[in-house]
Design a protein around this motif. Structure first.
Motif, PDB file in Angstrom:
ATOM      1  N   LEU A  62      46.883  43.151  53.053  1.00  0.00           N
ATOM      2  CA  LEU A  62      45.820  43.066  51.374  1.00  0.00           C
ATOM      3  C   LEU A  62      44.209  43.211  52.123  1.00  0.00           C
ATOM      4  N   VAL A  63      43.610  42.998  53.499  1.00  0.00           N
ATOM      5  CA  VAL A  63      42.178  42.940  53.938  1.00  0.00           C
ATOM      6  C   VAL A  63      41.942  44.076  54.178  1.00  0.00           C
ATOM      7  N   GLN A  64      43.354  45.464  55.489  1.00  0.00           N
ATOM      8  CA  GLN A  64      42.593  46.499  55.710  1.00  0.00           C
ATOM      9  C   GLN A  64      41.625  47.457  55.226  1.00  0.00           C
ATOM     10  N   ASP A  65      40.837  47.482  55.744  1.00  0.00           N
ATOM     11  CA  ASP A  65      39.624  48.499  55.185  1.00  0.00           C
ATOM     12  C   ASP A  65      38.687  47.665  54.047  1.00  0.00           C
ATOM     13  N   LYS A  66      39.180  47.338  53.771  1.00  0.00           N
ATOM     14  CA  LYS A  66      38.058  46.231  52.448  1.00  0.00           C
ATOM     15  C   LYS A  66      37.671  45.454  52.496  1.00  0.00           C
ATOM     16  N   VAL A  67      36.190  45.899  51.947  1.00  0.00           N
ATOM     17  CA  VAL A  67      34.699  43.994  52.265  1.00  0.00           C
ATOM     18  C   VAL A  67      35.435  43.161  51.258  1.00  0.00           C
ATOM     19  N   VAL A  68      35.566  42.235  51.679  1.00  0.00           N
ATOM     20  CA  VAL A  68      36.691  40.786  50.834  1.00  0.00           C
ATOM     21  C   VAL A  68      35.373  39.427  51.029  1.00  0.00           C
ATOM     22  N   VAL A  69      35.462  39.360  50.011  1.00  0.00           N
ATOM     23  CA  VAL A  69      34.486  37.634  49.794  1.00  0.00           C
ATOM     24  C   VAL A  69      35.448  36.556  49.778  1.00  0.00           C
ATOM     25  N   ALA A  70      34.722  35.405  50.084  1.00  0.00           N
ATOM     26  CA  ALA A  70      35.686  34.040  49.737  1.00  0.00           C
ATOM     27  C   ALA A  70      34.149  33.311  48.776  1.00  0.00           C
ATOM     28  N   VAL A  71      35.231  33.108  47.312  1.00  0.00           N
ATOM     29  CA  VAL A  71      34.820  32.473  46.803  1.00  0.00           C
ATOM     30  C   VAL A  71      35.271  31.074  46.767  1.00  0.00           C
ATOM     31  N   GLY A  72      33.914  30.411  45.845  1.00  0.00           N
ATOM     32  CA  GLY A  72      34.271  28.688  45.081  1.00  0.00           C
ATOM     33  C   GLY A  72      33.250  27.801  45.059  1.00  0.00           C
ATOM     34  N   GLN A  73      33.764  26.371  44.911  1.00  0.00           N
ATOM     35  CA  GLN A  73      32.684  25.080  44.987  1.00  0.00           C
ATOM     36  C   GLN A  73      32.475  25.437  46.270  1.00  0.00           C
ATOM     37  N   SER A  74      31.211  24.468  46.224  1.00  0.00           N
ATOM     38  CA  SER A  74      30.978  23.364  47.362  1.00  0.00           C
ATOM     39  C   SER A  74      32.203  22.328  47.688  1.00  0.00           C
ATOM     40  N   GLY A  75      32.646  23.268  49.425  1.00  0.00           N
ATOM     41  CA  GLY A  75      33.335  21.391  49.870  1.00  0.00           C
ATOM     42  C   GLY A  75      34.393  22.263  49.950  1.00  0.00           C
ATOM     43  N   VAL A  76      34.612  22.923  49.296  1.00  0.00           N
ATOM     44  CA  VAL A  76      36.565  23.312  48.708  1.00  0.00           C
ATOM     45  C   VAL A  76      37.083  24.071  50.072  1.00  0.00           C
ATOM     46  N   GLY A  77      37.020  24.010  51.510  1.00  0.00           N
ATOM     47  CA  GLY A  77      37.402  24.849  52.148  1.00  0.00           C
ATOM     48  C   GLY A  77      36.575  26.288  52.131  1.00  0.00           C
ATOM     49  N   LYS A  78      36.432  26.679  51.918  1.00  0.00           N
ATOM     50  CA  LYS A  78      36.178  28.196  52.707  1.00  0.00           C
ATOM     51  C   LYS A  78      35.776  28.567  54.038  1.00  0.00           C
ATOM     52  N   SER A  79      34.580  27.988  54.378  1.00  0.00           N
ATOM     53  CA  SER A  79      34.765  27.909  56.072  1.00  0.00           C
ATOM     54  C   SER A  79      35.433  27.517  56.456  1.00  0.00           C
ATOM     55  N   THR A  80      36.349  26.967  56.425  1.00  0.00           N
ATOM     56  CA  THR A  80      37.548  26.700  56.406  1.00  0.00           C
ATOM     57  C   THR A  80      38.198  27.394  57.133  1.00  0.00           C
ATOM     58  N   PHE A  81      38.636  27.547  55.531  1.00  0.00           N
ATOM     59  CA  PHE A  81      39.677  29.177  55.523  1.00  0.00           C
ATOM     60  C   PHE A  81      39.154  30.124  56.522  1.00  0.00           C
ATOM     61  N   LEU A  82      38.117  30.549  56.593  1.00  0.00           N
ATOM     62  CA  LEU A  82      37.642  31.800  57.459  1.00  0.00           C
ATOM     63  C   LEU A  82      37.623  30.905  58.641  1.00  0.00           C
ATOM     64  N   ASN A  83      37.186  29.689  59.343  1.00  0.00           N
ATOM     65  CA  ASN A  83      37.202  29.803  60.565  1.00  0.00           C
ATOM     66  C   ASN A  83      39.181  29.732  61.867  1.00  0.00           C
TER      67      ASN A  83
END
Length: 312
Positions: free
Chosen positions: A171-192
């Motif tokens: 899914l990610v190959q050759d794409k610009v990807v963002v992680a969006v959502g409310q604060s505290g839902v786990g975006k940073s943990t997801f990226l880690n």
């Protein structure tokens, strides 16, 4: 074609092209497209006069004598631009929603999905904090996952080992990807979990406010699985007033699949007879939850004041 800012450039400076991978404190960090070298730059003064602002993800032209004193001179035409979060040329968006602490309602998930779809971005759903569920809550979450998968959305969860997921890599190959959502839902943990080295700051939920603290202070692109992944600040709400109410059904895939099958061309799918969407709802082919989300968003757009009926 790049838009020239009209100012004369210093012929002694070297001219480059690249992509902005980070914006911080008035500086733009650009990855030069030939060598991959990172240049620290600032924007030309007349960008502001022309109501332009470079964004992370922008392809730009810049001049520089060294890697610390560059100047952005032109911004390429964008395929899209997310204002919240501020990232341009996005191909794929992971909507991160927590199943608890804080619990994100399905209607809010649907709202985010419509927002993402309206920008021409492919949405992917990631449900976080499944390890905190009670046994009684697991069945409800399983039903939610099945609903979105049946609609056609890819769904990942915090129980999966994303670092080994071939589906995610494809899914990610050759794409610009963002992680969006409310604060505290786990975006940073997801990226880690998926970054080669987990270096995204995280913070605990603010118990007093009942929502997460903003742990990400700027937008930045990270190299992940052959794509560029942005970690972006969280936010509490998004406006969808810029979407014409008659176009709203374009951004719910199961509604869009029935486009043109209603008796009336301008069918709102609420009161009209011989409505294909209501027939699908009655037959169980469209979920009541998704239909209720559509009606709520439609009424919100319809009641918005004209001067506020724009993207924010």
């Amino acid at each position: 074609m790049l838009e020239n800012n009209g100012q004369k450039q210093n012929d002694k400076q070297k001219h480059y092209r690249g992509q902005i991978i980070k914006a911080l404190s008035g500086f733009y960090y650009i990855e030069e497209n030939q060598t991959g070298q990172i240049y620290q730059t600032r924007g030309r003064g007349n960008f502001r006069q022309k109501d332009q602002s470079p964004l992370v993800g922008d392809w730009v032209e810049f001049v520089a004598d060294n890697d610390q004193e560059g100047l952005v001179t032109a911004i390429a035409e964008r395929k899209n631009a997310m204002i919240r979060p501020p990232v341009a040329n996005v191909d794929l968006a992971f909507l991160v929603a927590s199943v608890t602490d804080p619990t994100i309602s399905p209607k809010l998930i649907d709202r985010y999905l419509v927002y993402i779809e309206s920008l021409g971005i492919q949405p992917v759903l990631y449900l976080s904090k499944l390890d905190l569920l009670t046994e009684n809550q697991v069945q409800d979450v399983d039903q939610l996952i099945a609903l979105y998968q049946e609609i056609g959305y890819a769904v990942f969860t915090s129980e999966q080992d994303l670092s080994q997921s071939q589906t995610l890599k494809d899914l990610v190959q050759d794409k610009v990807v963002v992680a969006v959502g409310q604060s505290g839902v786990g975006k940073s943990t997801f990226l880690n979990e998926i970054l080669p080295v987990g270096d995204i700051a995280t913070a605990e939920i603010s118990k007093r406010l009942g929502r997460g603290r903003h742990t990400t202070r700027h937008s930045e692109l990270h190299d992940v699985f052959g794509g560029k992944f942005a970690d972006t600040p969280g936010f509490s709400n998004i406006s969808i007033d810029y979407i014409p109410k008659e176009d709203l059904d374009n951004y719910l895939p199961e509604f869009f699949a029935l486009k043109g099958q209603c008796k009336f061309r301008e069918c709102t799918h609420q009161h009209e007879p011989k409505c294909a969407v209501k027939a699908a709802l009655a037959a169980g082919q469209i979920s009541q939850q998704r239909y209720d989300s559509y009606v709520q968003m439609y009424q919100e757009i319809a009641s918005a004041k004209p001067q506020y009926n724009k993207r924010k």
